[in-house]
Write an enzyme that holds these catalytic residues in place. Structure first.
Site, PDB file in Angstrom:
ATOM      1  CG  ASN A  63       0.820  -9.705   7.822  1.00  0.00           C
ATOM      2  OD1 ASN A  63       0.679 -10.006   6.636  1.00  0.00           O
ATOM      3  ND2 ASN A  63       1.782 -10.221   8.567  1.00  0.00           N
ATOM      4  CG  ASP A  79      10.955 -13.743   4.200  1.00  0.00           C
ATOM      5  OD1 ASP A  79      11.048 -12.516   4.085  1.00  0.00           O
ATOM      6  OD2 ASP A  79      10.146 -14.304   4.954  1.00  0.00           O
ATOM      7  CD  GLU A  87       4.144 -14.742   4.665  1.00  0.00           C
ATOM      8  OE1 GLU A  87       3.945 -13.696   5.298  1.00  0.00           O
ATOM      9  OE2 GLU A  87       5.210 -15.385   4.706  1.00  0.00           O
ATOM     10  CE  LYS A 113       9.289  -9.963   2.350  1.00  0.00           C
ATOM     11  NZ  LYS A 113       9.072 -11.045   3.291  1.00  0.00           N
ATOM     12  CD1 TRP A 151       6.021 -21.142   5.191  1.00  0.00           C
ATOM     13  CD2 TRP A 151       4.389 -21.828   6.570  1.00  0.00           C
ATOM     14  NE1 TRP A 151       4.950 -20.288   5.039  1.00  0.00           N
ATOM     15  CE2 TRP A 151       3.929 -20.676   5.876  1.00  0.00           C
ATOM     16  CE3 TRP A 151       3.526 -22.433   7.492  1.00  0.00           C
ATOM     17  CZ2 TRP A 151       2.670 -20.127   6.069  1.00  0.00           C
ATOM     18  CZ3 TRP A 151       2.265 -21.874   7.686  1.00  0.00           C
ATOM     19  CH2 TRP A 151       1.842 -20.729   6.979  1.00  0.00           C
ATOM     20  NE  ARG A 197       8.226 -12.036  11.578  1.00  0.00           N
ATOM     21  CZ  ARG A 197       8.052 -13.228  12.148  1.00  0.00           C
ATOM     22  NH1 ARG A 197       8.599 -13.518  13.313  1.00  0.00           N
ATOM     23  NH2 ARG A 197       7.323 -14.147  11.545  1.00  0.00           N
ATOM     24  CD  GLU A 235      11.196 -12.061   9.676  1.00  0.00           C
ATOM     25  OE1 GLU A 235      11.020 -11.099   8.896  1.00  0.00           O
ATOM     26  OE2 GLU A 235      10.476 -13.076   9.666  1.00  0.00           O
ATOM     27  CG  HIS A 262      13.587 -20.404   5.195  1.00  0.00           C
ATOM     28  ND1 HIS A 262      12.941 -21.212   6.097  1.00  0.00           N
ATOM     29  CD2 HIS A 262      12.694 -19.445   4.850  1.00  0.00           C
ATOM     30  CE1 HIS A 262      11.700 -20.759   6.278  1.00  0.00           C
ATOM     31  NE2 HIS A 262      11.521 -19.685   5.547  1.00  0.00           N
TER      32      HIS A 262
END
Ligand code: GCW
Length: 716
Positions: free
Chosen positions: A225, A380, A306, A375, A558, A183, A408, A536
């Site tokens: 990650n 998100d 995730e 967050k 998703w 990102r 992002e 989203h």
């Protein structure tokens, strides 16, 4: 020969203008206003540094360079500390007894990172003193003082006592060891792992200086990650070199810890947090880290989220995992920042509810050196989300805010969006958890529950681009994040103004309209991407551009269709009592307000309610017409931004002027893309014409659906 000369001059000027961007907000150009200039100059005839630590040396250089530039004359270092009209700076212990006494009251009011800037002495023997309990506090005071002059503020009879309200003010870099940035839209990672530890890029120093200037005191170097390799000796040596570079600027280094590291680099069969060998492996690893980096900050962990490994792989839970790491770090004063960004493909419940459902039962069970990182937004980092319901629901657990500075979901580094406006909206939100006035800011700064640790994290938008952040105005988001981390009660308008004055010009004919442009930019992006509580609906994977039609991904949550639920009856996600009851996760005052469609703020309408296309909005428009008009409004706002900027040529150097102009051009094009694609798609369900005032799309829905971006940045 003549040609060569021209070429050299040309190349030199290119180089110089390239550096304009690079300097960020730390430009020390000579004060233009003559009266102000002579006022400042009469009060600062020289500087005297008390102490000789590396940090004080840096503060000295900064002051000398800064003041020399701003005042347009060389500022000398004075040996005589008692000389008149000089600026004296140093920590408390370096002050003489009499000065310490004079500042006794002020010292009582500051914490270890706070500072005092004060005019002392009689009229004939005036001096300005910058002091603090620590050298880093002095450095913060020095940057603050320089900012006052940069932004043309008065320094007459100055009397400032200031401390950060949040302890841990952190950047999170989602940087991979191969140099890519998840990102990231500003080039590649700043960290050159291949050349470290022997090569210290000037960029690392400039990075630390910029962060110190806004009070950031921590950095997580690598992606959540995570790759376990960062914890091997080969890489820890490199991390140590960065930590040594950042230390004099008051910045601590943190790392992400991959939960399965004991298997991947420790040759163990398991990473079960109950396993004695695993516990021991982490203890030894932590010891090894502290041997190299005595002030190492601790670990940030993304676990069982995730697809990342975590304690649940072994039938344990988040508390088991976090506490195991916390126990290893505790003897050295390190902390664990455990992320609460979890949602499961096996949980059919509304994704917005899942983090709360999973974490709130753990209230009171984490060790003292664990802080849970939540967050901004239960989904998100969307252009607009209501505040996360975990804020206010775990009074015994310190909760850290995670904002995303990198854009992002907000146009990458091509859209001008001033994020402090968004951050302020969230920080000011009232959770009502302890009655009226229990704002998110009071939860994260620890004041509501008197927590010992408090923290805030921003996912960095920094990369190897010459101007650090891709978009010249994205520098304001890094800057503004830092200012809010220091003081989460600051007004975003003030931040925008300080940034503009420090970065571009003090001319009010520039500052006023551009400040307004920045403040409006947040609502503009909401309007052209996701008005009225939509969220989203971006395209898959890379998240670039609209994709409300996407419905083919393996995990239901998703898919954009999961979030907007458009059908012929209407649009929106019913999170009220009659729907997923996400409203039930808020304190009753807040929950009730969101639950009732007549009291739910319209900006969050479709986040909480599924409503018919002819539902009447407060302005009398139907939902369909109102939504279409909002999209148009967003596009129009970008057009206004572009024409405002067009008039600013005379206040800005040519390079930055043109960069911003071109980028606003892209933003305008993409705002129309969002509007047309979303409206054409939703129109299939509403079955209604576009209202008057909304421009007709120039392409078909099929065209927009056919666009593919396999190489969009940041998606690795
Ligand atoms: O916003 C999503 C991003 C992922 C990210 C994840 C997270 C680092 O699309 O790229 O992974 O959130 O915050 O963990």
């Amino acid at each position: 020969m003549y040609f060569l000369l021209i070429l050299t001059v040309f190349m030199f000027s290119l180089n110089v203008s390239g550096q304009q961007d690079y300097k960020l907000w730390l430009r020390y150009d000579k004060i233009e206003n003559k009266e102000l200039l002579s006022g400042y100059s009469s009060k600062i005839k020289g500087i005297a540094a008390l102490g000789n630590s590396k940090t004080i040396q840096l503060a000295t250089e900064e002051l000398q360079q800064g003041l020399s530039g701003l005042l347009g004359m060389k500022i000398e270092i004075q040996q005589n500390q008692n000389a008149q009209s000089i600026l004296v700076f140093g920590s408390k212990s370096s002050l003489d007894e009499a000065t310490q006494q004079k500042l006794k009251k002020e010292f009582e009011q500051i914490n270890n990172e706070g500072y005092i800037i004060k005019t002392i002495g009689s009229k004939e023997n005036e001096q300005i003193v910058i002091t603090a309990k620590t050298d880093v506090g002095v450095l913060y005071g020095v940057f603050y003082f320089l900012r006052l002059i940069q932004t043309n503020k008065s320094i007459t009879n100055i009397n400032i006592v200031d401390s950060p309200k949040i302890n841990i003010r952190m950047l999170n870099h989602w940087d991979n060891l191969n140099g890519t940035v998840e990102r990231g839209y500003a080039g590649s990672s700043l960290w050159n792992w291949q050349k470290l530890p022997d090569f210290i890029d000037q960029r690392y120093i400039d990075y630390a200086r910029a962060n110190a200037s806004i009070g950031i005191n921590g950095t997580v170097l690598n992606n959540v990650n995570a790759n376990a390799i960062i914890l091997t000796p080969q890489y820890l040596e490199k991390v140590e070199a960065l930590a040594n570079t950042f230390r004099p600027y008051g910045i601590k280094v943190y790392l992400t810890a991959r939960f399965s590291a004991p298997i991947e680099i420790g040759k163990l069969k398991t990473a079960d947090p109950y396993d004695a060998d695993v516990i021991n492996w982490w203890k030894e690893k932590v010891k090894e880290i502290y041997k190299r980096i005595p002030d190492f900050g601790g670990f940030l962990v993304k676990a069982n989220s995730e697809g990342q490994p975590g304690p649940q792989n072994y039938g344990r839970n988040h508390v088991d995992g976090a506490n195991m790491l916390a126990d290893a770090l505790a003897p050295f004063g390190g902390i664990v920042m455990w992320r609460a960004f979890v949602y499961s493909e096996h949980d059919v419940d509304d994704r917005a509810k899942q983090a709360y459902s999973e974490f709130v039962p753990y209230e009171g069970k984490f060790r003292d050196n664990v802080i849970v990182q939540v967050k901004n937004g239960a989904i998100d980092f969307q252009p607009r989300e209501p505040f996360h319901p975990m804020f206010g629901a775990m009074p015994k657990t310190p909760l850290m805010m995670e904002f995303q500075i990198t854009q992002e979901y907000l146009g990458f580094s091509s859209h001008l969006v001033f994020l402090p406006k968004l951050f302020q909206e969230v920080l000011e939100s009232d959770t009502y958890c302890k009655g009226k006035g229990s704002t998110v800011a009071k939860i994260i700064d620890g004041s509501l529950e008197n927590h010992k640790i408090s923290g805030i994290a921003g996912v960095a938008n920094i990369g190897s681009d010459l101007n650090w952040t891709g978009h010249p105005f994205a520098q304001a988001n890094w800057y503004g994040y830092g200012r809010l981390a220091w003081n989460p009660y600051l007004d975003s308008g003030l931040i925008a103004e300080d940034w503009l004055r420090s970065t571009f010009s003090n001319d009010k004919n520039f500052v006023e309209p551009i400040k307004q442009m920045m403040l409006n930019s947040r609502e503009a992006v909401v309007n052209y991407m996701t008005p009225l509580g939509l969220h989203h609906i971006m395209d898959t994977g890379h998240h670039y551009g609209p994709g409300p039609w996407v419905s083919n991904l393996s995990r239901p949550e998703w898919n954009p269709v999961y979030y907007h639920k458009a059908d012929k009856n209407g649009i929106g996600f019913d999170r009220s009592k009659s729907g997923s009851n996400a409203t039930g996760q808020y304190a009753s005052e807040v929950g009730k307000m969101f639950d009732d469609v007549t009291t739910c703020p319209e900006k969050e309408l479709l986040w909480f309610h599924h409503l018919p296309w002819d539902y009447k909005l407060s302005n009398g428009q139907t939902l369909w017409n109102g939504m279409a008009l909002k999209y148009q409004e967003g596009v129009d706002e970008v057009k206004t931004m572009a024409s405002t900027w067009d008039k600013m040529g005379k206040y800005v150097d040519e390079q930055r002027f043109n960069e911003v102009k071109m980028l606003l051009g892209i933003q305008y094009k993409e705002a129309r893309w969002w509007r047309d694609a979303c409206l054409l798609y939703f129109q299939q369900f509403s079955g209604k014409e576009l209202p008057q005032g909304v421009e007709k799309p120039t392409q078909t829905l099929e065209y927009f659906q056919s666009l593919k971006f396999p190489f969009a940045p940041g998606n690795n």
